[in-house]
Design a protein around this motif. Structure first.
Motif, PDB file in Angstrom:
ATOM      1  N   GLU A   2       0.839  -1.192   0.000  1.00 34.69           N
ATOM      2  CA  GLU A   2       0.000   0.000   0.000  1.00 34.69           C
ATOM      3  C   GLU A   2       0.873   1.240   0.000  1.00 34.69           C
ATOM      4  OE1 GLU A   2      -2.282  -2.763   3.175  1.00 34.69           O
ATOM      5  OE2 GLU A   2      -1.034  -1.062   3.732  1.00 34.69           O
ATOM      6  N   ASN A  31     -11.467   3.643  -1.932  1.00 31.83           N
ATOM      7  CA  ASN A  31     -12.706   4.321  -2.304  1.00 31.83           C
ATOM      8  C   ASN A  31     -12.958   5.618  -1.543  1.00 31.83           C
ATOM      9  OD1 ASN A  31     -13.410   3.433   0.238  1.00 31.83           O
ATOM     10  ND2 ASN A  31     -14.918   1.944  -0.465  1.00 31.83           N
ATOM     11  N   TYR A  32     -11.998   6.044  -0.729  1.00 31.29           N
ATOM     12  CA  TYR A  32     -12.188   7.262   0.047  1.00 31.29           C
ATOM     13  C   TYR A  32     -10.868   8.007   0.105  1.00 31.29           C
ATOM     14  CZ  TYR A  32     -13.085  10.267   4.092  1.00 31.29           C
ATOM     15  OH  TYR A  32     -13.222  11.334   4.936  1.00 31.29           O
ATOM     16  N   PHE A  89      -1.866  17.062   3.684  1.00 33.83           N
ATOM     17  CA  PHE A  89      -1.698  15.613   3.517  1.00 33.83           C
ATOM     18  C   PHE A  89      -2.870  15.039   2.744  1.00 33.83           C
ATOM     19  CE2 PHE A  89       1.900  14.786   6.217  1.00 33.83           C
ATOM     20  CZ  PHE A  89       1.859  15.777   7.187  1.00 33.83           C
ATOM     21  N   GLU A  96      -8.373  -3.747   4.931  1.00 44.50           N
ATOM     22  CA  GLU A  96      -7.615  -4.860   5.489  1.00 44.50           C
ATOM     23  C   GLU A  96      -8.352  -6.173   5.235  1.00 44.50           C
ATOM     24  OE1 GLU A  96      -4.635  -3.760   8.459  1.00 44.50           O
ATOM     25  OE2 GLU A  96      -4.614  -3.484   6.286  1.00 44.50           O
ATOM     26  N   THR A  98      -9.477  -8.051   7.376  1.00 44.31           N
ATOM     27  CA  THR A  98     -10.571  -8.145   8.338  1.00 44.31           C
ATOM     28  C   THR A  98     -11.800  -7.368   7.887  1.00 44.31           C
ATOM     29  OG1 THR A  98      -9.711  -6.216   9.487  1.00 44.31           O
ATOM     30  CG2 THR A  98      -8.962  -8.369  10.260  1.00 44.31           C
ATOM     31  N   PHE A 100     -11.759  -4.119   7.853  1.00 40.80           N
ATOM     32  CA  PHE A 100     -11.537  -2.796   8.422  1.00 40.80           C
ATOM     33  C   PHE A 100     -10.826  -1.919   7.407  1.00 40.80           C
ATOM     34  CE2 PHE A 100     -11.332  -0.144  12.126  1.00 40.80           C
ATOM     35  CZ  PHE A 100     -10.182   0.614  11.982  1.00 40.80           C
ATOM     36  N   GLN A 101     -11.251  -0.645   7.316  1.00 41.68           N
ATOM     37  CA  GLN A 101     -10.611   0.276   6.380  1.00 41.68           C
ATOM     38  C   GLN A 101      -9.709   1.237   7.125  1.00 41.68           C
ATOM     39  OE1 GLN A 101     -12.141   1.909   3.019  1.00 41.68           O
ATOM     40  NE2 GLN A 101     -13.614   0.319   2.530  1.00 41.68           N
ATOM     41  N   LYS A 102      -8.430   1.267   6.742  1.00 44.17           N
ATOM     42  CA  LYS A 102      -7.509   2.220   7.335  1.00 44.17           C
ATOM     43  C   LYS A 102      -7.150   3.267   6.295  1.00 44.17           C
ATOM     44  CE  LYS A 102      -3.230  -0.205   6.159  1.00 44.17           C
ATOM     45  NZ  LYS A 102      -1.984  -0.849   6.677  1.00 44.17           N
ATOM     46  N   LEU A 103      -6.544   4.351   6.750  1.00 48.58           N
ATOM     47  CA  LEU A 103      -6.058   5.388   5.842  1.00 48.58           C
ATOM     48  C   LEU A 103      -4.538   5.292   5.721  1.00 48.58           C
ATOM     49  CD1 LEU A 103      -8.085   8.569   6.902  1.00 48.58           C
ATOM     50  CD2 LEU A 103      -8.448   7.113   4.899  1.00 48.58           C
ATOM     51  N   PHE A 105      -1.433   7.622   4.424  1.00 46.00           N
ATOM     52  CA  PHE A 105      -1.205   9.037   4.167  1.00 46.00           C
ATOM     53  C   PHE A 105      -0.019   9.258   3.246  1.00 46.00           C
ATOM     54  CE2 PHE A 105      -3.994  11.359   7.052  1.00 46.00           C
ATOM     55  CZ  PHE A 105      -4.476  10.342   7.851  1.00 46.00           C
ATOM     56  N   GLY A 106      -0.105  10.325   2.450  1.00 44.77           N
ATOM     57  CA  GLY A 106       1.045  10.797   1.721  1.00 44.77           C
ATOM     58  C   GLY A 106       2.025  11.475   2.672  1.00 44.77           C
ATOM     59  N   THR A 107       3.167  11.871   2.139  1.00 44.85           N
ATOM     60  CA  THR A 107       4.233  12.426   2.982  1.00 44.85           C
ATOM     61  C   THR A 107       4.086  13.924   3.231  1.00 44.85           C
ATOM     62  OG1 THR A 107       5.593  12.564   1.003  1.00 44.85           O
ATOM     63  CG2 THR A 107       5.931  10.656   2.441  1.00 44.85           C
TER      64      THR A 107
ATOM     65  N   TYR B  35      -1.216   7.275  15.501  1.00 45.63           N
ATOM     66  CA  TYR B  35      -0.284   7.539  14.428  1.00 45.63           C
ATOM     67  C   TYR B  35       0.998   8.136  15.004  1.00 45.63           C
ATOM     68  CZ  TYR B  35      -4.158   7.120  11.084  1.00 45.63           C
ATOM     69  OH  TYR B  35      -5.217   6.668  10.328  1.00 45.63           O
ATOM     70  N   GLY B  40       8.784  14.958   7.357  1.00 42.28           N
ATOM     71  CA  GLY B  40       8.943  14.473   5.989  1.00 42.28           C
ATOM     72  C   GLY B  40       8.410  13.089   5.725  1.00 42.28           C
ATOM     73  N   GLN B  41       7.767  12.474   6.725  1.00 41.88           N
ATOM     74  CA  GLN B  41       7.273  11.104   6.528  1.00 41.88           C
ATOM     75  C   GLN B  41       5.772  10.970   6.682  1.00 41.88           C
ATOM     76  OE1 GLN B  41       9.423   7.700   7.918  1.00 41.88           O
ATOM     77  NE2 GLN B  41      11.159   8.949   8.577  1.00 41.88           N
ATOM     78  N   GLY B  42       5.085  12.040   6.864  1.00 41.53           N
ATOM     79  CA  GLY B  42       3.642  11.926   6.991  1.00 41.53           C
ATOM     80  C   GLY B  42       3.232  11.192   8.250  1.00 41.53           C
ATOM     81  N   LEU B  43       2.046  10.616   8.227  1.00 40.35           N
ATOM     82  CA  LEU B  43       1.496   9.909   9.378  1.00 40.35           C
ATOM     83  C   LEU B  43       1.564   8.410   9.129  1.00 40.35           C
ATOM     84  CD1 LEU B  43       0.105  12.804   9.372  1.00 40.35           C
ATOM     85  CD2 LEU B  43      -1.703  11.730  10.677  1.00 40.35           C
ATOM     86  N   GLN B  50     -11.164  -1.220  16.595  1.00 48.16           N
ATOM     87  CA  GLN B  50     -12.495  -1.019  16.027  1.00 48.16           C
ATOM     88  C   GLN B  50     -13.592  -1.129  17.087  1.00 48.16           C
ATOM     89  OE1 GLN B  50     -13.243  -3.467  12.629  1.00 48.16           O
ATOM     90  NE2 GLN B  50     -14.957  -2.224  11.905  1.00 48.16           N
ATOM     91  N   GLY B  97     -15.056   2.841  11.798  1.00 46.17           N
ATOM     92  CA  GLY B  97     -13.908   2.185  11.190  1.00 46.17           C
ATOM     93  C   GLY B  97     -14.290   1.426   9.939  1.00 46.17           C
ATOM     94  N   GLY B  98     -15.458   1.703   9.422  1.00 46.71           N
ATOM     95  CA  GLY B  98     -15.904   1.039   8.202  1.00 46.71           C
ATOM     96  C   GLY B  98     -15.413   1.762   6.975  1.00 46.71           C
ATOM     97  N   GLY B 100     -14.669   4.379   4.284  1.00 43.96           N
ATOM     98  CA  GLY B 100     -14.693   5.786   3.946  1.00 43.96           C
ATOM     99  C   GLY B 100     -15.171   6.717   5.034  1.00 43.96           C
ATOM    100  N   GLN B 103     -11.635  10.650   9.781  1.00 48.46           N
ATOM    101  CA  GLN B 103     -10.961  10.480  11.070  1.00 48.46           C
ATOM    102  C   GLN B 103     -10.722  11.856  11.679  1.00 48.46           C
ATOM    103  OE1 GLN B 103      -7.521   7.916  10.976  1.00 48.46           O
ATOM    104  NE2 GLN B 103      -8.570   6.356   9.760  1.00 48.46           N
TER     105      GLN B 103
END
Lengths: 115, 114
Positions: A2, A31-32, A89, A96, A98, A100-103, A105-107, B35, B40-43, B50, B97-98, B100, B103
């Motif tokens: 990812e 999708n988000y 960002f 995942e 499971t 579960f949807q995680k985010l 992130f870009g840098t 997080y 420079g590395q984001g999160l 959940q 945690g579903g 879209g 946060q």
């Protein structure tokens, strides 16, 4: 794996100009796509988001576009103001095993708007 | 985001010491996240939960531990096994945690090693 790539890492513009920040993602099932603004030493705050069923979303001076085929999305800020200066960002949702949807992130892009 | 609090704002850790960062939310959210932010590395995701009494490792869980005994609370312990703990730690929550979900972030804790 990812991955979300974000460009540029820094962006300097004059007040009133437009700013564009671009991100690409690797998971075609994402999708988000939210965008966060983070001022120095503060928490990230959501400024706009887009879901995969639309190609563009606009909120006053801020817009986001999504190209699912190319797997990239962009943030557009028009008529920039000094208070737009911050780190921005992008993120993409990753599902995942499971469910579960995680985010991911870009840098980040440091935007500096000069008066 | 005003419903998520973190404490302390700054935390100093000595070599070999475990320290615990607090995160509380009154948004009635099911999902909570930790997080780590480096310049420079984001999160990067450390752990997420959940539901109460359940949590999963994120991308950089080594040297960290969490618990979720109450819906409102998701404390993070930085153990002595984490060799480079200096960073800005952000807690976040979302409704379920579903798919879209937005946060919402807490104000963060900056951890420094003495």
């Amino acid at each position: 794996g990812e991955n979300v790539e974000q460009h540029p890492s820094t962006l300097s513009v004059q007040e009133g100009d437009s700013a564009v920040i671009k991100c690409t993602y690797s998971d075609s099932a994402s999708n988000y796509f939210p965008w966060y603004k983070q001022e120095l030493g503060k928490r990230p705050q959501l400024i706009i988001d887009i879901r995969s069923n639309v190609g563009e979303k606009k909120d006053q001076r801020i817009a986001v576009t999504l190209n699912k085929t190319a797997k990239h999305f962009s943030l557009h800020i028009t008529e920039t103001q000094p208070e737009d200066s911050a780190v921005y960002f992008c993120a993409a949702s990753i599902k995942e095993n499971t469910g579960f949807q995680k985010l991911v992130f870009g840098t980040g892009t440091r935007l500096l708007v000069s008066p | 985001d005003g419903g998520i609090t973190q404490s302390p704002k700054y935390l100093f850790r000595k070599e070999g010491q475990n320290v615990t960062l607090s995160c509380e939310q009154n948004l009635n959210h099911d999902a909570m996240y930790w997080y780590r932010q480096d310049p420079g590395q984001g999160l990067r995701l450390i752990y997420y939960s959940q539901i109460v009494n359940d949590f999963q490792k994120g991308d950089i869980a080594e040297g960290y531990s969490v618990s979720r005994e109450k819906k409102e609370s998701f404390p993070l312990t930085v153990t002595s096994a984490q060799k480079n703990p200096t960073a800005f730690y952000l807690c976040a929550s979302s409704p379920h945690g579903g798919g879209g979900e937005t946060q919402y972030f807490g104000p963060g804790t900056r951890l420094l090693v003495l």
